[in-house]
Design an enzyme around this catalytic site. Structure first.
Site, short mmCIF file in Angstrom:
data_model
loop_
_atom_site.label_atom_id
_atom_site.label_comp_id
_atom_site.label_asym_id
_atom_site.label_seq_id
_atom_site.Cartn_x
_atom_site.Cartn_y
_atom_site.Cartn_z
N GLY A 175 -15.34 -36.09 -53.90
CA GLY A 175 -14.81 -37.25 -54.59
C GLY A 175 -15.82 -38.39 -54.68
CB SER A 176 -15.29 -42.04 -54.96
OG SER A 176 -14.48 -42.01 -56.12
CB THR A 177 -18.05 -39.81 -50.44
OG1 THR A 177 -17.72 -38.45 -50.70
CG2 THR A 177 -16.90 -40.48 -49.72
#
Length: 360
Positions: free
Chosen positions: A226-228
């Site tokens: 995801g956004s990491t």
């Protein structure tokens, strides 16, 4: 230098079945063994009835039980010295250390990975015997001494490990999570200073929990980051010069690439005009996809390989699960999805190593 897994001396109880059967107080011996060792009397009777010269009644008994048997001096009952693995810190680093079985064979974690190095070689006594297995007087004898196994010094820092586990348990409870995993890594070397999962277990009593709890998700599992993953993507974009931190982009709440619609998590109130640095801070998917389009899928995949996402890290723990990338079949749409951490699977060691690389 703090001990996390050691071998300790203990006693096991065995019988010579015929000697127990022939003893005048055979019934007393059977009942005494059952009572002192807290085992089923029927199982003791089953062992006593066997036509063999040696049978274990119970292995790895307590010192108190061993002393009670010495005082009884039962005919046909003996104690033998064995060694068992012990984990003096209890649950600390349980998923990394793993555990050993009844014969000290490594079954999980580092105990399994380094089993051959830790086990050593047992000693041997070579004798010349006749056809009836009797020792021949004045014959040659050769004693081959046992070779101790190696000690293994880990990169783990006990204090870091303790703090990591403490904070991980807090997060697990606060978020009411199904599970939680954390890695602390030296960004200069990739050395793992702390690695933890929750729920945890005590390797001294590993059988008390479900086998699924033994799993070290940091190595034995993959997930969609995801956004990491935007940190990894941003490092590619900045390194290749396709954008700068101050370049401006516009978020309309969504955008279309190759016929696919990419929505921003805040599509109900779009970010509008923002710099790339602001877009990263706002975790804006459309902007990441725009810049990935500028970079190109071939260069994007080159960086995925460079960061090691297309292969296992080779960490010295068993059962590492490989991540999953589109590979050489990658297209523009794939790079756009990957830029904000979707349609790609990684393991946590891969991710920690990538973060260490870009931070370093």
């Amino acid at each position: 230098g703090n001990a996390l897994a050691i071998s300790v001396e203990c006693y096991s109880v065995y019988i010579t079945p015929k000697n127990v059967r022939d003893a005048k107080n055979s019934a007393e011996i059977i009942q005494g063994l059952a009572d002192i060792l807290e085992v089923d009397k029927a199982k003791v009777e089953e062992k006593v009835a066997k036509n063999s010269g040696f049978e274990y009644i119970k292995r790895r008994i307590s010192d108190e039980q061993a002393q009670s048997l010495r005082e009884k001096k039962y005919t046909g009952v003996g104690l033998t010295t064995e060694y068992k693995r012990s984990y003096p810190k209890g649950t600390l680093a349980c998923h990394v250390l793993g555990f050993a079985g009844i014969d000290n064979q490594g079954l999980a974690g580092l105990e399994l990975y380094y089993d051959k190095d830790l086990t050593g070689t047992p000693g041997k006594l070579l004798l010349e015997v006749d056809s009836a297995q009797n020792n021949i007087p004045q014959s040659q004898q050769e004693f081959i001494p046992a070779v101790e196994g190696y000690s293994v010094t880990l990169t783990l820092d006990e204090t870091v490990q303790y703090i990591t586990e403490r904070e991980l348990e807090k997060v697990y409870n606060e978020q009411q999570a199904a599970g939680a995993t954390a890695i602390v890594m030296n960004v200069k070397t990739g050395a793992v200073l702390g690695m933890a999962n929750y729920p945890n277990f005590d390797p001294n009593n590993y059988g008390d929990v479900d086998a699924e709890t033994w799993k070290n998700f940091a190595v034995n599992g993959t997930y969609e980051p995801g956004s990491t993953f935007k940190m990894v993507s941003s490092s590619m974009f900045l390194e290749e010069g396709v954008t700068s931190a101050s370049d401006h982009y516009y978020c309309a709440g969504s955008m279309r690439i190759s016929g696919y619609n990419f929505k921003c998590w805040r599509s109900y109130r779009p970010h509008g005009d923002q710099t790339f640095a602001q877009a990263v801070g706002n975790s804006c998917n459309p902007v990441m996809a725009q810049v990935a389009f500028k970079l190109g899928y071939d260069k994007f995949y080159e960086y995925l390989r460079g960061f090691g996402f297309d292969r296992k890290t080779g960490i010295d723990l068993p059962g590492e699960e490989a991540g999953l990338t589109i590979g050489e079949k990658m297209k523009v749409i794939d790079a756009a999805c990957n830029s904000f951490g979707q349609n790609i699977n990684v393991n946590m060691v891969q991710m920690a190593a990538a973060f260490s690389s870009l931070v370093n």
